[in-house]
Write an enzyme that holds these catalytic residues in place. Structure first.
Site, PDB file in Angstrom:
ATOM      1  CE  LYS A  69      -3.577  -0.688  -0.417  1.00 26.73           C
ATOM      2  NZ  LYS A  69      -4.177  -1.230  -1.681  1.00 26.73           N
ATOM      3  N   GLY A  70       2.097   1.137  -0.378  1.00 25.98           N
ATOM      4  CA  GLY A  70       2.976   2.318  -0.384  1.00 25.98           C
ATOM      5  C   GLY A  70       2.928   3.114  -1.680  1.00 25.98           C
ATOM      6  N   GLY A  71       2.339   2.506  -2.729  1.00 25.14           N
ATOM      7  CA  GLY A  71       2.354   3.157  -4.047  1.00 25.14           C
ATOM      8  C   GLY A  71       3.183   2.348  -5.030  1.00 25.14           C
ATOM      9  CB  THR A  72       4.277  -1.225  -4.992  1.00 24.04           C
ATOM     10  OG1 THR A  72       2.960  -1.750  -4.801  1.00 24.04           O
ATOM     11  CG2 THR A  72       5.002  -1.205  -3.657  1.00 24.04           C
ATOM     12  NE  ARG A  73      -0.001  -2.738 -10.430  1.00 25.50           N
ATOM     13  CZ  ARG A  73       0.506  -3.767 -11.115  1.00 25.50           C
ATOM     14  NH1 ARG A  73       1.105  -3.567 -12.287  1.00 25.50           N
ATOM     15  NH2 ARG A  73       0.444  -4.992 -10.627  1.00 25.50           N
ATOM     16  CB  SER A 160      -3.886   2.172   2.884  1.00 26.99           C
ATOM     17  OG  SER A 160      -3.983   1.715   1.574  1.00 26.99           O
ATOM     18  NE  ARG A 277     -10.815  -1.030  -2.684  1.00 27.76           N
ATOM     19  CZ  ARG A 277      -9.819  -1.914  -2.622  1.00 27.76           C
ATOM     20  NH1 ARG A 277      -8.872  -1.815  -1.711  1.00 27.76           N
ATOM     21  NH2 ARG A 277      -9.771  -2.909  -3.476  1.00 27.76           N
TER      22      ARG A 277
HETATM   23  N1  LIG Z   1      -1.021   8.064  -9.300  1.00 29.16           N
HETATM   24  C1  LIG Z   1      -1.643   7.280  -8.428  1.00 29.16           C
HETATM   25  N2  LIG Z   1      -2.873   6.802  -8.692  1.00 29.16           N
HETATM   26  C2  LIG Z   1      -3.519   6.032  -7.787  1.00 29.16           C
HETATM   27  N3  LIG Z   1      -2.985   5.657  -6.590  1.00 29.16           N
HETATM   28  C3  LIG Z   1      -1.757   6.125  -6.289  1.00 29.16           C
HETATM   29  C4  LIG Z   1      -1.038   6.941  -7.188  1.00 29.16           C
HETATM   30  N4  LIG Z   1       0.157   7.228  -6.616  1.00 29.16           N
HETATM   31  C5  LIG Z   1       0.173   6.635  -5.434  1.00 29.16           C
HETATM   32  N5  LIG Z   1      -0.977   5.961  -5.217  1.00 29.16           N
HETATM   33  C6  LIG Z   1      -1.280   5.241  -4.003  1.00 29.16           C
HETATM   34  O1  LIG Z   1      -0.963   3.873  -4.164  1.00 29.16           O
HETATM   35  C7  LIG Z   1      -1.598   3.226  -3.062  1.00 29.16           C
HETATM   36  C8  LIG Z   1      -1.657   1.743  -3.302  1.00 29.16           C
HETATM   37  O2  LIG Z   1      -0.366   1.251  -3.115  1.00 29.16           O
HETATM   38  P1  LIG Z   1       0.143  -0.096  -3.772  1.00 29.16           P
HETATM   39  O3  LIG Z   1      -0.016  -0.023  -5.251  1.00 29.16           O
HETATM   40  O4  LIG Z   1       1.508  -0.328  -3.252  1.00 29.16           O
HETATM   41  O5  LIG Z   1      -0.876  -1.138  -3.178  1.00 29.16           O
HETATM   42  S1  LIG Z   1      -0.709  -2.712  -3.140  1.00 29.16           S
HETATM   43  O6  LIG Z   1       0.124  -3.043  -1.992  1.00 29.16           O
HETATM   44  O7  LIG Z   1      -0.128  -3.137  -4.419  1.00 29.16           O
HETATM   45  O8  LIG Z   1      -2.092  -3.220  -2.985  1.00 29.16           O
HETATM   46  C9  LIG Z   1      -2.959   3.880  -2.965  1.00 29.16           C
HETATM   47  O9  LIG Z   1      -3.301   3.885  -1.610  1.00 29.16           O
HETATM   48  P2  LIG Z   1      -4.792   4.150  -1.070  1.00 29.16           P
HETATM   49  O10 LIG Z   1      -5.085   5.596  -1.424  1.00 29.16           O
HETATM   50  O11 LIG Z   1      -4.704   3.952   0.397  1.00 29.16           O
HETATM   51  O12 LIG Z   1      -5.685   3.194  -1.785  1.00 29.16           O
HETATM   52  C10 LIG Z   1      -2.726   5.275  -3.554  1.00 29.16           C
HETATM   53  O13 LIG Z   1      -2.870   6.298  -2.617  1.00 29.16           O
END
Ligand SMILES: Nc1ncnc2c1ncn2[C@@H]1O[C@H](COP(=O)(O)OS(=O)(=O)O)[C@@H](OP(=O)(O)O)[C@H]1O
Length: 312
Positions: A69-73, A160, A277
């Protein structure tokens, strides 16, 4: 896409000598960390004459190891804007899931995209960061691999994390405890709560630093990546020794999503609805306790990485 490798024959690599003995690997670890360049060829066969210029599936030269949930995607998709980068689209969970790990490096390689020799393969599996067995396993694959760790305010990350689990349970029509019930026991922070433990970054990083050198791990500020992705991407390019190709025009703020989305070759792409979310509610008293609890672990983490973050 400009990065597609049309019409090139797929030549699979030979199996590299995947670390058979931990003790031997531990000895080698000392040698490698002091003498080797950061990148090493994915396997001995990749430098052999006939297959060298062909597109192949290669083991990753860089891995996004977390945090969940750190922003890996977002980080993976943003790195993928670079012409010299190809990414594994799905999370691979090779080093942290025994069933996958037992399938061996050939299986792992087969999950990777096709690349040319000059391109960098990147995968992301957020579960790697907190799994104790993973650092040594990655080192055994390639002691010169580069690691990206994207961190985020640990209290926010925890909420998150809970929100995601809650969402999964609800879609499976299963019940789930309220966050405060899991987080607090008799008014005190419950140290046994898994999502809390995943936010103790210093403990997990300490294990990685027993295996890798500090300069092999690049820390990305996940909160900054949300606010303004470009500077974080420029730093990541530098760490990966990539020529600067990602530019501010690759990002635009999507007011409907409330996040930056990506623009490349006329196509735009936002992350799916599982990102961003609305978070499960947490009372201000519980949040205050959580922030107080994280003060010390955060300080230890800042000392380890040599920088601080404005977390609660
Ligand atoms: N550009 C952009 N668009 C959408 N979301 C973004 C973006 N940059 C960072 N994030 C943040 O990424 C959070 C999800 O983190 P991960 O992708 O690491 O989640 S996971 O562990 O793979 O499920 C997700 O966390 P939550 O807001 O808590 O859902 C997002 O805040």
């Amino acid at each position: 896409s400009p990065k597609q490798l049309g019409g090139v024959m797929l030549l699979l690599e030979e199996t590299p000598n995947h670390a058979a003995f931990i003790s031997r690997a531990s000895r080698l670890r000392l040698l490698w960390t002091s003498t080797s360049p950061l990148y090493s060829p994915p396997s001995s066969s990749s430098s052999s004459s006939s297959s060298y210029n062909a597109s192949q599936q290669r083991l990753p030269g860089a891995i996004i190891i977390g945090v969940r949930k750190g922003g890996t995607r977002a980080l993976l998709e943003m790195l993928n804007l670079h012409p010299d980068v190809e990414v594994a689209k799905a999370e691979v969970h090779f080093f942290n899931v025994e069933e996958h790990f037992r399938r061996g490096l050939d299986w792992y390689r087969a999950q990777m995209p096709l690349t040319l020799p000059a391109q960098l393969t990147v995968e992301k599996t957020p579960g790697y960061f907190a799994a104790p067995q993973v650092p040594a396993r990655i080192w055994d694959m390639n002691p010169a691999v580069r690691l990206l760790l994207i961190v985020r305010d640990p209290a926010e990350r925890l909420v998150s994390d809970y929100t995601q689990v809650l969402h999964n349970r609800l879609t499976q029509l299963k019940s789930y405890q309220p966050l405060e019930e899991l987080l607090l026991h008799n008014g005190h922070i419950n140290r046994g709560y898994k999502a809390l433990q995943r936010s103790l970054y210093h403990q997990h990083l300490a294990r990685w630093l027993q295996v890798f050198t500090r300069d092999q791990i690049h820390v990305v500020d996940g909160d900054a990546l949300i606010r303004d992705p470009f500077p974080e991407l420029r730093n990541a390019e530098r760490f990966l020794d990539l020529p600067p190709r990602i530019n501010p025009n690759n990002f635009y703020f999507n007011t409907t999503k409330g996040f930056y989305c990506l623009l490349s070759a006329g196509h735009d792409k936002c992350l799916d609805e599982s990102k961003g979310r609305p978070h499960a509610p947490l009372s201000s008293l519980a949040l205050k306790k959580l922030c107080r609890f994280f003060r010390k672990p955060n300080k230890l983490f800042f000392e380890m990485v040599g920088r601080s973050f404005s977390w609660c």
